[in-house]
Design an enzyme around this catalytic site. Structure first.
Site, PDB file in Angstrom:
ATOM      1  N   TYR A  74      -1.985 -12.769 -15.439  1.00 34.75           N
ATOM      2  CA  TYR A  74      -2.021 -14.182 -15.852  1.00 34.75           C
ATOM      3  C   TYR A  74      -0.657 -14.619 -16.373  1.00 34.75           C
ATOM      4  O   TYR A  74      -0.184 -15.713 -16.072  1.00 34.75           O
ATOM      5  CB  TYR A  74      -3.084 -14.386 -16.934  1.00 34.75           C
ATOM      6  CG  TYR A  74      -3.327 -15.844 -17.246  1.00 34.75           C
ATOM      7  CD1 TYR A  74      -4.367 -16.543 -16.632  1.00 34.75           C
ATOM      8  CD2 TYR A  74      -2.503 -16.537 -18.142  1.00 34.75           C
ATOM      9  CE1 TYR A  74      -4.582 -17.879 -16.898  1.00 34.75           C
ATOM     10  CE2 TYR A  74      -2.709 -17.877 -18.402  1.00 34.75           C
ATOM     11  CZ  TYR A  74      -3.750 -18.546 -17.794  1.00 34.75           C
ATOM     12  OH  TYR A  74      -3.960 -19.870 -18.037  1.00 34.75           O
ATOM     13  N   PHE A 126       8.407 -40.000   0.750  1.00 32.41           N
ATOM     14  CA  PHE A 126       7.159 -39.575   1.396  1.00 32.41           C
ATOM     15  C   PHE A 126       5.979 -40.209   0.645  1.00 32.41           C
ATOM     16  O   PHE A 126       6.089 -40.524  -0.536  1.00 32.41           O
ATOM     17  CB  PHE A 126       7.063 -38.035   1.398  1.00 32.41           C
ATOM     18  CG  PHE A 126       5.822 -37.567   2.107  1.00 32.41           C
ATOM     19  CD1 PHE A 126       5.681 -37.755   3.473  1.00 32.41           C
ATOM     20  CD2 PHE A 126       4.777 -36.988   1.407  1.00 32.41           C
ATOM     21  CE1 PHE A 126       4.519 -37.361   4.127  1.00 32.41           C
ATOM     22  CE2 PHE A 126       3.610 -36.595   2.061  1.00 32.41           C
ATOM     23  CZ  PHE A 126       3.482 -36.779   3.416  1.00 32.41           C
ATOM     24  N   ASP A 127       4.856 -40.392   1.355  1.00 33.22           N
ATOM     25  CA  ASP A 127       3.684 -41.087   0.777  1.00 33.22           C
ATOM     26  C   ASP A 127       3.257 -40.575  -0.592  1.00 33.22           C
ATOM     27  O   ASP A 127       2.947 -41.357  -1.484  1.00 33.22           O
ATOM     28  CB  ASP A 127       2.424 -40.917   1.637  1.00 33.22           C
ATOM     29  CG  ASP A 127       2.644 -41.121   3.086  1.00 33.22           C
ATOM     30  OD1 ASP A 127       3.805 -41.083   3.537  1.00 33.22           O
ATOM     31  OD2 ASP A 127       1.650 -41.314   3.787  1.00 33.22           O
ATOM     32  N   ASP A 217      13.866 -33.884  -2.751  1.00 38.06           N
ATOM     33  CA  ASP A 217      12.580 -33.432  -2.214  1.00 38.06           C
ATOM     34  C   ASP A 217      12.962 -32.504  -1.067  1.00 38.06           C
ATOM     35  O   ASP A 217      13.402 -32.949  -0.009  1.00 38.06           O
ATOM     36  CB  ASP A 217      11.755 -34.642  -1.731  1.00 38.06           C
ATOM     37  CG  ASP A 217      10.474 -34.218  -1.003  1.00 38.06           C
ATOM     38  OD1 ASP A 217      10.342 -33.037  -0.639  1.00 38.06           O
ATOM     39  OD2 ASP A 217       9.609 -35.095  -0.785  1.00 38.06           O
ATOM     40  N   ALA A 219      11.277 -30.313   0.881  1.00 38.26           N
ATOM     41  CA  ALA A 219      10.242 -29.747   1.757  1.00 38.26           C
ATOM     42  C   ALA A 219      10.826 -29.127   3.040  1.00 38.26           C
ATOM     43  O   ALA A 219      10.426 -28.050   3.447  1.00 38.26           O
ATOM     44  CB  ALA A 219       9.199 -30.808   2.096  1.00 38.26           C
ATOM     45  N   LYS A 260       6.085 -26.157   4.062  1.00 40.34           N
ATOM     46  CA  LYS A 260       6.972 -26.448   5.194  1.00 40.34           C
ATOM     47  C   LYS A 260       8.018 -25.326   5.277  1.00 40.34           C
ATOM     48  O   LYS A 260       7.722 -24.266   5.795  1.00 40.34           O
ATOM     49  CB  LYS A 260       7.642 -27.823   5.023  1.00 40.34           C
ATOM     50  CG  LYS A 260       6.710 -29.006   5.297  1.00 40.34           C
ATOM     51  CD  LYS A 260       5.885 -29.363   4.112  1.00 40.34           C
ATOM     52  CE  LYS A 260       5.177 -30.691   4.248  1.00 40.34           C
ATOM     53  NZ  LYS A 260       4.261 -30.926   3.128  1.00 40.34           N
ATOM     54  N   HIS A 452      -6.373 -44.047   5.967  1.00 39.71           N
ATOM     55  CA  HIS A 452      -6.307 -43.351   7.254  1.00 39.71           C
ATOM     56  C   HIS A 452      -7.038 -42.012   7.254  1.00 39.71           C
ATOM     57  O   HIS A 452      -7.478 -41.547   8.289  1.00 39.71           O
ATOM     58  CB  HIS A 452      -4.851 -43.174   7.711  1.00 39.71           C
ATOM     59  CG  HIS A 452      -4.005 -42.393   6.757  1.00 39.71           C
ATOM     60  ND1 HIS A 452      -3.614 -42.908   5.539  1.00 39.71           N
ATOM     61  CD2 HIS A 452      -3.486 -41.146   6.823  1.00 39.71           C
ATOM     62  CE1 HIS A 452      -2.877 -41.995   4.913  1.00 39.71           C
ATOM     63  NE2 HIS A 452      -2.785 -40.923   5.670  1.00 39.71           N
TER      64      HIS A 452
HETATM   65  N1  F0G Z   1       7.415 -34.384   0.527  1.00 40.29           N
HETATM   66  C1  F0G Z   1       7.502 -34.446   1.862  1.00 40.29           C
HETATM   67  C2  F0G Z   1       8.794 -34.869   2.506  1.00 40.29           C
HETATM   68  C3  F0G Z   1       6.383 -34.156   2.655  1.00 40.29           C
HETATM   69  O1  F0G Z   1       6.475 -34.257   3.980  1.00 40.29           O
HETATM   70  C4  F0G Z   1       5.183 -33.761   2.020  1.00 40.29           C
HETATM   71  C5  F0G Z   1       3.985 -33.442   2.799  1.00 40.29           C
HETATM   72  C6  F0G Z   1       5.155 -33.693   0.616  1.00 40.29           C
HETATM   73  C7  F0G Z   1       6.291 -34.010  -0.102  1.00 40.29           C
HETATM   74  C8  F0G Z   1       3.909 -33.302  -0.134  1.00 40.29           C
HETATM   75  O2  F0G Z   1       3.699 -31.936  -0.045  1.00 40.29           O
HETATM   76  O3  F0G Z   1       1.531 -31.698   1.204  1.00 40.29           O
HETATM   77  O4  F0G Z   1       2.512 -29.801  -0.128  1.00 40.29           O
HETATM   78  O5  F0G Z   1       1.531 -31.747  -1.274  1.00 40.29           O
HETATM   79  N2  F0G Z   1       3.864 -33.707   4.015  1.00 40.29           N
HETATM   80  C9  F0G Z   1       2.764 -33.339   4.895  1.00 40.29           C
HETATM   81  C10 F0G Z   1       2.977 -33.936   6.267  1.00 40.29           C
HETATM   82  C11 F0G Z   1       1.407 -33.578   4.348  1.00 40.29           C
HETATM   83  O6  F0G Z   1       2.058 -33.823   7.100  1.00 40.29           O
HETATM   84  O7  F0G Z   1       4.050 -34.492   6.530  1.00 40.29           O
HETATM   85  P1  F0G Z   1       2.234 -31.271  -0.052  1.00 40.29           P
END
Ligand code: F0G
Length: 467
Positions: A74, A126-127, A217, A219, A260, A452
């Protein structure tokens, strides 16, 4: 004369997973039952799944063996120490917190840094990044260069932010109201497009002059580094790891979706230089994720991630990765299919407005194309268009984004080039009979936000759609 030796993948396959085959009739029924929403399909109803490159990659034998060394303590797990050492080596960040995925890293870091009324500029957010900022009653400002919004325009770094746009935002925002600038590498929402080192350097200088931290960010940081090496003068001979270190050297912190370029199926982290921010973020990490030495990850997953970070920054891996995505892009371009140029790092984006110009936007051309591609070849893709853009929170009208895209995201090390050929052939068939695709879709049911994922649609039949 000796023949040129063709390219081959830098790995061989030790374990395989079946691809479930289906007929067009079955798929026609299944997608109807799924209310024309590809998220509602079972993976068994899909032959080639290009919905996302997130968490869908294949781990290596070395990652699977690293799993066995996972320490599930832990507190004070040595898996944490090993991951911390790797993150420091690869990114240069002294402090780190594990989280269960990328959006969790955003949640923890933004709980620490973002307050109501704040403004967070950057390239296209990103969203989930945008969501976590707006949820805190702060706003985002997209400062991506204008070239990014012209699908066919060739530009080596369409993910760049425009320093002039950023400067304007800084000038008109009251002091102290910009908690940080965020740069997304590569810029997913702009088509998986990279950011140049020069741009990062400029943005970082601007941020420093104004005492604003810069967050990355990361990713798809490794794919971004590959593009810098390929496209930016002065970096052609530079080692990928050196490029990665330089990229992060301009930032004060990072959020990461390890799903990713971490080459794992779940996980994320925050990297930081400041001990003070680390201490403040640790409180939120404990509340939302877990104790600071595991934060939502199993010990074994931290070990697999440490190994994954080494592999994703290997030159041969990145050459394979970017080449496969570009192969699909080239096959589509050769067939005359309109796609975003240059090809992205993790996905090919088809321009649905040029593909189906006769389908009105209020009947979702990109989603219509996604449905047709599924029926044609059992291929699951993602709509990045009006459905995803949701309604305006005030007027409740559809928001129409600059582009209406179909994203073909390629999982890492999962599909072969032959699978890419199948995808290209299915899209070519659709392209040839695009004029026969007459009807779009209409909404039966939708959620108030992020519609969506769960929307229910039906096909518009027996109605003539005016051009
Ligand atoms: N930032 C970027 C640029 C992303 O593309 C994503 C996720 C996230 C943050 C969030 O990360 O999914 O681990 O919580 N992108 C996925 C996609 C979902 O399909 O492009 P997460």
């Amino acid at each position: 004369m000796s023949e040129d030796i063709p390219y081959a993948e830098p790995f061989k396959i030790k374990m395989v997973e079946p691809v479930f085959r289906s007929t067009r009739d079955e798929r026609t029924q299944w997608i109807k039952d799924a209310h024309y929403n590809l998220f509602n399909l079972s993976s068994r109803q899909v032959m080639i799944d290009l919905l996302t490159d997130s968490g869908t990659g294949a781990m290596s034998d070395r990652q699977w063996s690293a799993l066995m060394q996972g320490d599930e303590s832990y507190a004070g797990a040595v898996s944490y120490d090993r991951l911390k050492k790797t993150i420091r080596e690869i990114t240069g960040f002294e402090y780190f917190l594990p989280t269960h995925q990328g959006r969790a890293a955003e949640n923890v870091l933004f709980s620490t840094l973002v307050k109501e009324g704040d403004v967070v500029p950057g390239n296209t957010h990103f969203d989930t990044t945008k969501g976590h900022i707006e949820y805190r009653k702060a706003t985002v400002v997209d400062c991506t260069i204008d070239e990014a919004f012209q699908a066919g325009l060739e530009h080596p770094f369409k993910g760049n932010a425009d320093p002039e746009k950023l400067e304007k935002v800084i000038r008109k925002t009251p002091a102290g109201k910009i908690p940080f600038i965020i740069m997304t590498l590569t810029c997913n929402s702009a088509g998986g497009q990279p950011v140049s080192m020069k741009n990062l350097r400029e943005i970082s200088a601007l941020a420093k002059q104004n005492s604003i931290p810069l967050i990355i960010d990361g990713a798809r940081f490794a794919e971004n580094a590959w593009f810098i090496r390929q496209r930016e003068p002065g970096y052609h001979e530079t080692d990928i790891r050196e490029i990665v270190l330089e990229m992060f050297s301009y930032a004060d912190g990072m959020t990461m979706s390890s799903k990713k370029d971490g080459l794992v199926n779940i996980g994320g982290f925050i990297g930081m230089r400041s001990e003070e921010i680390f201490r403040a973020a640790s409180v939120f990490n404990i509340m939302f994720e877990g104790f600071i030495t595991y934060g939502g990850m199993a010990g074994r997953d931290m070990d697999a991630l440490a190994q994954g970070l080494h592999e994703s920054t290997e030159e041969h891996y990145l050459e394979y990765r970017i080449r496969q995505v570009a192969l699909l892009g080239k096959m589509l371009t050769d067939a005359g299919i309109p796609v975003i140029r240059p090809y992205g790092g993790h996905a090919i984006f088809v321009d649905a407005l040029s593909f189906l110009p006769h389908i009105p936007r209020e009947t979702f051309p990109a989603q219509t194309l996604a449905v047709e591609l599924y029926i044609e070849g059992g291929i699951r893709s993602a709509e990045i268009g009006t459905l995803m853009a949701d309604r305006d929170p005030v007027t409740r009208e559809n928001r129409y984004p600059a582009m209406e895209l179909l994203r073909l995201a390629i999982p890492r090390r999962v599909y072969t080039d032959n699978h890419m050929r199948v995808v290209a052939a299915a899209l070519k068939n659709l392209w040839e009979r695009r004029n026969q695709i007459q009807h779009g879709l209409k909404i039966l049911n939708e959620a108030p936000i992020l519609r969506h994922f769960t929307v229910e649609l039906e096909r518009i039949e027996n109605e003539h759609n005016p051009r």
